[in-house]
Design a protein around this motif. Structure first.
Motif, PDB file in Angstrom:
ATOM      1  N   THR A   1       0.873  -1.174   0.000  1.00 54.37           N
ATOM      2  CA  THR A   1       0.000   0.000   0.000  1.00 54.37           C
ATOM      3  C   THR A   1       0.910   1.223   0.000  1.00 54.37           C
ATOM      4  O   THR A   1       1.640   1.450   0.966  1.00 54.37           O
ATOM      5  CB  THR A   1      -0.895   0.031   1.254  1.00 54.37           C
ATOM      6  OG1 THR A   1      -1.712  -1.134   1.262  1.00 54.37           O
ATOM      7  CG2 THR A   1      -1.750   1.277   1.261  1.00 54.37           C
ATOM      8  N   PRO A   2       0.917   2.008  -1.067  1.00 54.52           N
ATOM      9  CA  PRO A   2       1.865   3.137  -1.138  1.00 54.52           C
ATOM     10  C   PRO A   2       1.443   4.309  -0.264  1.00 54.52           C
ATOM     11  O   PRO A   2       0.262   4.462   0.067  1.00 54.52           O
ATOM     12  CB  PRO A   2       1.831   3.506  -2.621  1.00 54.52           C
ATOM     13  CG  PRO A   2       0.462   3.097  -3.081  1.00 54.52           C
ATOM     14  CD  PRO A   2       0.112   1.858  -2.293  1.00 54.52           C
ATOM     15  N   LYS A   3       2.407   5.108   0.120  1.00 55.53           N
ATOM     16  CA  LYS A   3       2.174   6.324   0.896  1.00 55.53           C
ATOM     17  C   LYS A   3       1.222   6.097   2.069  1.00 55.53           C
ATOM     18  O   LYS A   3       0.152   6.704   2.164  1.00 55.53           O
ATOM     19  CB  LYS A   3       1.628   7.436  -0.010  1.00 55.53           C
ATOM     20  CG  LYS A   3       2.563   7.827  -1.141  1.00 55.53           C
ATOM     21  CD  LYS A   3       1.966   8.921  -2.020  1.00 55.53           C
ATOM     22  CE  LYS A   3       2.891   9.291  -3.159  1.00 55.53           C
ATOM     23  NZ  LYS A   3       2.305  10.340  -4.040  1.00 55.53           N
ATOM     24  N   PRO A   4       1.582   5.210   2.990  1.00 55.34           N
ATOM     25  CA  PRO A   4       0.694   4.929   4.118  1.00 55.34           C
ATOM     26  C   PRO A   4       0.596   6.115   5.078  1.00 55.34           C
ATOM     27  O   PRO A   4       1.480   6.983   5.107  1.00 55.34           O
ATOM     28  CB  PRO A   4       1.362   3.737   4.805  1.00 55.34           C
ATOM     29  CG  PRO A   4       2.818   3.902   4.484  1.00 55.34           C
ATOM     30  CD  PRO A   4       2.849   4.451   3.084  1.00 55.34           C
ATOM     31  N   HIS A   5      -0.492   6.148   5.845  1.00 56.59           N
ATOM     32  CA  HIS A   5      -0.615   7.156   6.897  1.00 56.59           C
ATOM     33  C   HIS A   5       0.480   6.925   7.939  1.00 56.59           C
ATOM     34  O   HIS A   5       0.830   5.777   8.245  1.00 56.59           O
ATOM     35  CB  HIS A   5      -1.977   7.059   7.571  1.00 56.59           C
ATOM     36  CG  HIS A   5      -3.127   7.405   6.673  1.00 56.59           C
ATOM     37  ND1 HIS A   5      -3.390   8.693   6.296  1.00 56.59           N
ATOM     38  CD2 HIS A   5      -4.070   6.630   6.099  1.00 56.59           C
ATOM     39  CE1 HIS A   5      -4.462   8.713   5.515  1.00 56.59           C
ATOM     40  NE2 HIS A   5      -4.902   7.470   5.375  1.00 56.59           N
ATOM     41  N   THR A   6       1.012   7.995   8.494  1.00 57.74           N
ATOM     42  CA  THR A   6       2.032   7.887   9.544  1.00 57.74           C
ATOM     43  C   THR A   6       1.698   8.852  10.666  1.00 57.74           C
ATOM     44  O   THR A   6       0.886   9.772  10.501  1.00 57.74           O
ATOM     45  CB  THR A   6       3.434   8.219   9.000  1.00 57.74           C
ATOM     46  OG1 THR A   6       3.464   9.603   8.595  1.00 57.74           O
ATOM     47  CG2 THR A   6       3.794   7.331   7.821  1.00 57.74           C
ATOM     48  N   MET A   7       2.326   8.640  11.823  1.00 57.76           N
ATOM     49  CA  MET A   7       2.165   9.553  12.953  1.00 57.76           C
ATOM     50  C   MET A   7       3.505   9.754  13.634  1.00 57.76           C
ATOM     51  O   MET A   7       4.439   8.955  13.450  1.00 57.76           O
ATOM     52  CB  MET A   7       1.142   8.995  13.957  1.00 57.76           C
ATOM     53  CG  MET A   7      -0.284   9.103  13.475  1.00 57.76           C
ATOM     54  SD  MET A   7      -1.492   8.689  14.760  1.00 57.76           S
ATOM     55  CE  MET A   7      -3.001   9.196  13.920  1.00 57.76           C
ATOM     56  N   ALA A   8       3.588  10.806  14.422  1.00 57.56           N
ATOM     57  CA  ALA A   8       4.811  11.125  15.150  1.00 57.56           C
ATOM     58  C   ALA A   8       4.799  10.427  16.507  1.00 57.56           C
ATOM     59  O   ALA A   8       3.728  10.147  17.054  1.00 57.56           O
ATOM     60  CB  ALA A   8       4.930  12.636  15.339  1.00 57.56           C
ATOM     61  N   PRO A   9       5.958  10.141  17.087  1.00 59.01           N
ATOM     62  CA  PRO A   9       6.017   9.420  18.368  1.00 59.01           C
ATOM     63  C   PRO A   9       5.368  10.177  19.524  1.00 59.01           C
ATOM     64  O   PRO A   9       4.943   9.573  20.505  1.00 59.01           O
ATOM     65  CB  PRO A   9       7.519   9.212  18.599  1.00 59.01           C
ATOM     66  CG  PRO A   9       8.207  10.185  17.694  1.00 59.01           C
ATOM     67  CD  PRO A   9       7.305  10.364  16.529  1.00 59.01           C
ATOM     68  N   GLU A  10       5.257  11.518  19.414  1.00 63.06           N
ATOM     69  CA  GLU A  10       4.658  12.287  20.514  1.00 63.06           C
ATOM     70  C   GLU A  10       3.130  12.342  20.434  1.00 63.06           C
ATOM     71  O   GLU A  10       2.476  12.924  21.306  1.00 63.06           O
ATOM     72  CB  GLU A  10       5.223  13.705  20.552  1.00 63.06           C
ATOM     73  CG  GLU A  10       4.933  14.550  19.325  1.00 63.06           C
ATOM     74  CD  GLU A  10       6.030  14.443  18.280  1.00 63.06           C
ATOM     75  OE1 GLU A  10       6.773  13.436  18.296  1.00 63.06           O
ATOM     76  OE2 GLU A  10       6.147  15.368  17.445  1.00 63.06           O
TER      77      GLU A  10
ATOM     78  N   ILE B   1       5.478   4.804  12.653  1.00 58.99           N
ATOM     79  CA  ILE B   1       5.775   5.985  13.471  1.00 58.99           C
ATOM     80  C   ILE B   1       7.078   6.603  12.954  1.00 58.99           C
ATOM     81  O   ILE B   1       8.118   5.942  12.914  1.00 58.99           O
ATOM     82  CB  ILE B   1       5.929   5.600  14.965  1.00 58.99           C
ATOM     83  CG1 ILE B   1       4.727   4.771  15.428  1.00 58.99           C
ATOM     84  CG2 ILE B   1       6.079   6.859  15.808  1.00 58.99           C
ATOM     85  CD1 ILE B   1       3.376   5.447  15.236  1.00 58.99           C
ATOM     86  N   LEU B   2       6.984   7.872  12.551  1.00 62.21           N
ATOM     87  CA  LEU B   2       8.126   8.569  11.964  1.00 62.21           C
ATOM     88  C   LEU B   2       8.494   9.790  12.803  1.00 62.21           C
ATOM     89  O   LEU B   2       7.617  10.544  13.226  1.00 62.21           O
ATOM     90  CB  LEU B   2       7.813   9.024  10.534  1.00 62.21           C
ATOM     91  CG  LEU B   2       8.104   8.050   9.380  1.00 62.21           C
ATOM     92  CD1 LEU B   2       7.313   6.756   9.545  1.00 62.21           C
ATOM     93  CD2 LEU B   2       7.792   8.695   8.047  1.00 62.21           C
ATOM     94  N   ASP B   3       9.793   9.949  13.019  1.00 63.54           N
ATOM     95  CA  ASP B   3      10.318  11.138  13.691  1.00 63.54           C
ATOM     96  C   ASP B   3      11.113  11.923  12.653  1.00 63.54           C
ATOM     97  O   ASP B   3      12.237  11.542  12.305  1.00 63.54           O
ATOM     98  CB  ASP B   3      11.199  10.727  14.874  1.00 63.54           C
ATOM     99  CG  ASP B   3      11.656  11.916  15.694  1.00 63.54           C
ATOM    100  OD1 ASP B   3      12.468  11.727  16.618  1.00 63.54           O
ATOM    101  OD2 ASP B   3      11.198  13.049  15.406  1.00 63.54           O
ATOM    102  N   GLN B   4      10.477  12.985  12.124  1.00 64.57           N
ATOM    103  CA  GLN B   4      11.094  13.787  11.062  1.00 64.57           C
ATOM    104  C   GLN B   4      11.557  12.898   9.898  1.00 64.57           C
ATOM    105  O   GLN B   4      12.729  12.913   9.502  1.00 64.57           O
ATOM    106  CB  GLN B   4      12.265  14.603  11.624  1.00 64.57           C
ATOM    107  CG  GLN B   4      11.821  15.627  12.657  1.00 64.57           C
ATOM    108  CD  GLN B   4      12.953  16.479  13.167  1.00 64.57           C
ATOM    109  OE1 GLN B   4      14.122  16.209  12.887  1.00 64.57           O
ATOM    110  NE2 GLN B   4      12.642  17.525  13.907  1.00 64.57           N
ATOM    111  N   ASP B   5      10.633  12.101   9.376  1.00 57.67           N
ATOM    112  CA  ASP B   5      10.843  11.210   8.221  1.00 57.67           C
ATOM    113  C   ASP B   5      11.695   9.988   8.521  1.00 57.67           C
ATOM    114  O   ASP B   5      11.919   9.157   7.634  1.00 57.67           O
ATOM    115  CB  ASP B   5      11.463  11.963   7.032  1.00 57.67           C
ATOM    116  CG  ASP B   5      10.488  12.945   6.412  1.00 57.67           C
ATOM    117  OD1 ASP B   5       9.262  12.752   6.593  1.00 57.67           O
ATOM    118  OD2 ASP B   5      10.941  13.895   5.763  1.00 57.67           O
TER     119      ASP B   5
END
Length: 637
Positions: free
Chosen positions: A234-243, A263-267
């Motif tokens: 699935t391309p370009k999935p939704h992501t969230m920040a650790p905070e 979970i991405l921290d600044q990519d």
């Protein structure tokens, strides 16, 4: 303003040709109603007219259970009222009273019905108005419930962040990695997803277990060796920040039906959170429920986990969001319990010296479990599918699987899943067999659709794999589609059986209650309401030879296939969700009282708003029944 000018400017009549306006104008009567005069009461017999206001002001009034009239709407010059009985075969949903002297045009309902045969958008307009009441009533009721129960929720850790619960154990791959290699890594690491990255290690996609099954294993043309991540992800999935706060992630993931969130921290990829992770923290009292299920070593451990389920359900019910999603989460937990029970009983069989035959098999769940629509008191509907082994191996297979089935059914009953009254369980020889045995059985049900065989079919046709070789389920589904394609009249017989039962509303809109001693004074929200939606939607989907699991997913598929329009689909969903909400709340209350959860309730114990909601939901189910009957009757005409 004259009648013709009024209709020209009023939906849905504004699209009619001039000759129809002339005909309506010729037959319409004009009548004056003095101030405070009732034009009709809520429970009056239909007058047979649609009222169009020429001048004045009309109050729309509804009765409370105590007989007090409440003004719920006003209609001014140019508006109309009284159309419900004409276009829906139902009584008035409210009364009408002249607030001041009012003059109305009275248009005969028989003529409107005749006109609507050539101009169906008129009927659709009035149906939409009925359906919209269901959505509005449901929204109001859920909001009211949320306000009243939010303070009673079990403690919920609102301040917990994703960084505290996420898993840092991720599998990454490139778009060129083979599917076999990805699957091997996921199994080795014991995780259910892999993240696809580019050469700079930036996230470009995600692959889940569901992707592997749906896009590779379930397709005969797919090859695990040659297929790459790029073809499955699935391309370009939704992501969230650790905070991000946990409750924000939970709301988003459930609302978007996402089970894995990178979970991405600044990519930079720092972890992943699953719906299962979030479920562990739903309630402090039921924390780690699903984790406890996976760690269970005995049936007694699963009994404890089963008891905890009501606490999760209570917390979920208190949230102001889709209760269809709540039902799916509850079903997810039930499935994990049943899967773990299977594994525990299987291990016990082997410890006792039973030797498992070398055959592929699948333990299937049917009925509400197969649709992921289980609430708190589901019974057992299960079976075994075997691969097509030779006849001489049958004695060996039975020597293992017959006692295994007996032990499995007994263990599930101990955990809290009652035995099926109709004996639709894996310990019944009718509900286990090789693919070719199932094909013979299904062919008989469909070719000779006796009432009992059709009843079996209505349970069986919602099957899904719970443990074992899922491809056997896919093969069985293909058999079902092929048999129905050869014998489409089976769908007519399904419709006929369903239509022998009606929603529990009288002609004047009162609830029709059970008279049998066991449920006297109550009605079944399931058997007299939601089941009609489930059955009708299933029939349309079978006709189209399309596969979907939940009732709402099936409705969405039928919209894509142009069987339902978006408005109709939304209102059917609203009615189904209303039934689910009322039933789940009732089951929680019964469980809290130490009683077994059931779908029977006393409708007059509900608030006025909830009673109105239930009645409108029943009407939606009834209208869907009518549409289904008209459609499938064409098969024999």
């Amino acid at each position: 303003m004259g009648l013709i000018n009024t209709l020209r400017e009023t939906e849905p009549f504004n699209e009619l040709p001039e000759e129809i306006f002339t005909e309506l104008n010729q037959v319409a009567e004009t009548k004056t109603f003095p101030a405070q005069t009732h034009i009709f009461h809520q429970h009056s017999d239909p007058t047979g007219f649609l009222y169009v206001i020429k001048s004045g002001l009309v109050e729309i009034v509804a009765q409370t259970p105590g007989g007090v009239e409440m003004i719920v709407d006003y209609r001014k010059a140019g508006a109309f009222f009284g159309g419900t009985p004409i276009f829906t075969d139902e009584g008035y949903s409210a009364g009408a009273r002249a607030a001041k002297e009012s003059v109305c045009y009275l248009i005969p309902g028989k003529l409107l019905t005749k006109i609507s045969e050539n101009y169906p958008h008129i009927t659709e307009f009035f149906n939409k108005a009925i359906y919209s009441r269901v959505r509005n009533l449901y929204s109001d009721m859920v909001n009211h419930h949320a306000e009243n129960t939010l303070t009673q929720m079990e403690a919920y850790p609102f301040k917990k962040r994703l960084s505290e619960i996420m898993s840092t154990k991720t599998v990454t791959c490139t778009a060129e990695t083979s599917i076999r290699e990805i699957a091997r890594k996921m199994i080795e690491r014991g995780i259910s997803s892999a993240l696809v990255c580019d050469k700079k290690n930036k996230l470009t996609g995600i692959i889940t277990e569901h992707d592997l099954v749906a896009k590779v294993l379930a397709r005969e043309s797919s090859d695990c060796e040659t297929s790459s991540a790029a073809t499955v992800m699935t391309p370009k999935p939704h992501t969230m920040a650790p905070e991000t706060f946990m409750y924000e992630a939970a709301t988003f993931m459930i609302g978007h039906k996402i089970k894995h969130m990178p979970i991405l921290d600044q990519d930079e990829i720092v972890g992943i959170v699953t719906l299962q992770d979030l479920m562990k923290f739903r309630s402090q009292k039921s924390m780690l429920l699903i984790g406890n299920i996976s760690k269970a070593r005995t049936v007694e451990d699963l009994i404890s986990a089963r008891v905890e389920l009501v606490k999760v359900a209570r917390a979920l019910l208190s949230e102001n969001r889709s209760h269809i999603e709540t039902m799916e989460i509850i079903s997810y937990i039930h499935h994990r319990i049943i899967q773990r029970c299977h594994d525990i009983v299987l291990a016990e069989m082997k410890r006792q010296g039973h030797e498992q035959p070398e055959i592929k098999f699948c333990f299937i769940i049917m009925g509400s479990g197969g649709r992921k629509e289980m609430l708190l008191g589901p019974d057992q509907d299960n079976g075994f599918i075997y691969e097509d082994f030779p006849d001489e191996k049958k004695e060996e297979v039975d020597a293992f699987f017959v006692p295994f089935a007996d032990k499995l059914v007994a263990a599930l009953a101990r955990i809290g899943y009652p035995r099926c009254d109709g004996d639709v369980m894996v310990n019944n020889p009718l509900w286990r067999g090789r693919l070719k045995d199932w094909q013979e059985r299904i062919s008989d049900w469909i070719r000779v659709p006796e009432a009992q065989k059709v009843r079996y079919s209505s349970i069986f046709l919602d099957f899904m794999p719970i443990v074992g070789e899922a491809s056997l389920c896919h093969d069985l589904r293909e058999i079902v589609f092929a048999e129905i394609k050869k014998h489409p009249i089976f769908l007519y017989h399904m419709m006929e059986l369903d239509f022998k039962h009606k929603v529990p509303l009288s002609l004047i809109g009162r609830f029709s209650l059970e008279k049998e001693p066991k449920h006297k004074g109550k009605l079944s929200i399931k058997q007299a309401g939601s089941i009609f939606i489930v059955d009708c939607v299933r029939m349309f989907l079978l006709e189209k030879q399309v596969e979907a699991t939940t009732t709402t997913e099936r409705i969405d598929q039928l919209v894509k296939l142009k069987v339902f329009n978006l408005e109709t689909a939304d209102h059917i969903k609203a009615a189904f969700e209303a039934f689910t909400f009322l039933r789940l709340r009732n089951e929680i209350e019964l469980t809290d009282q130490g009683k077994f959860p059931t779908h029977y309730l006393d409708p007059y114990a509900l608030t006025k708003n909830e009673q109105d909601l239930l009645k409108e939901a029943f009407r939606v189910a009834s209208k869907l029944q009518d549409s289904t009957k008209r459609h499938f009757s064409k098969i024999v005409s």
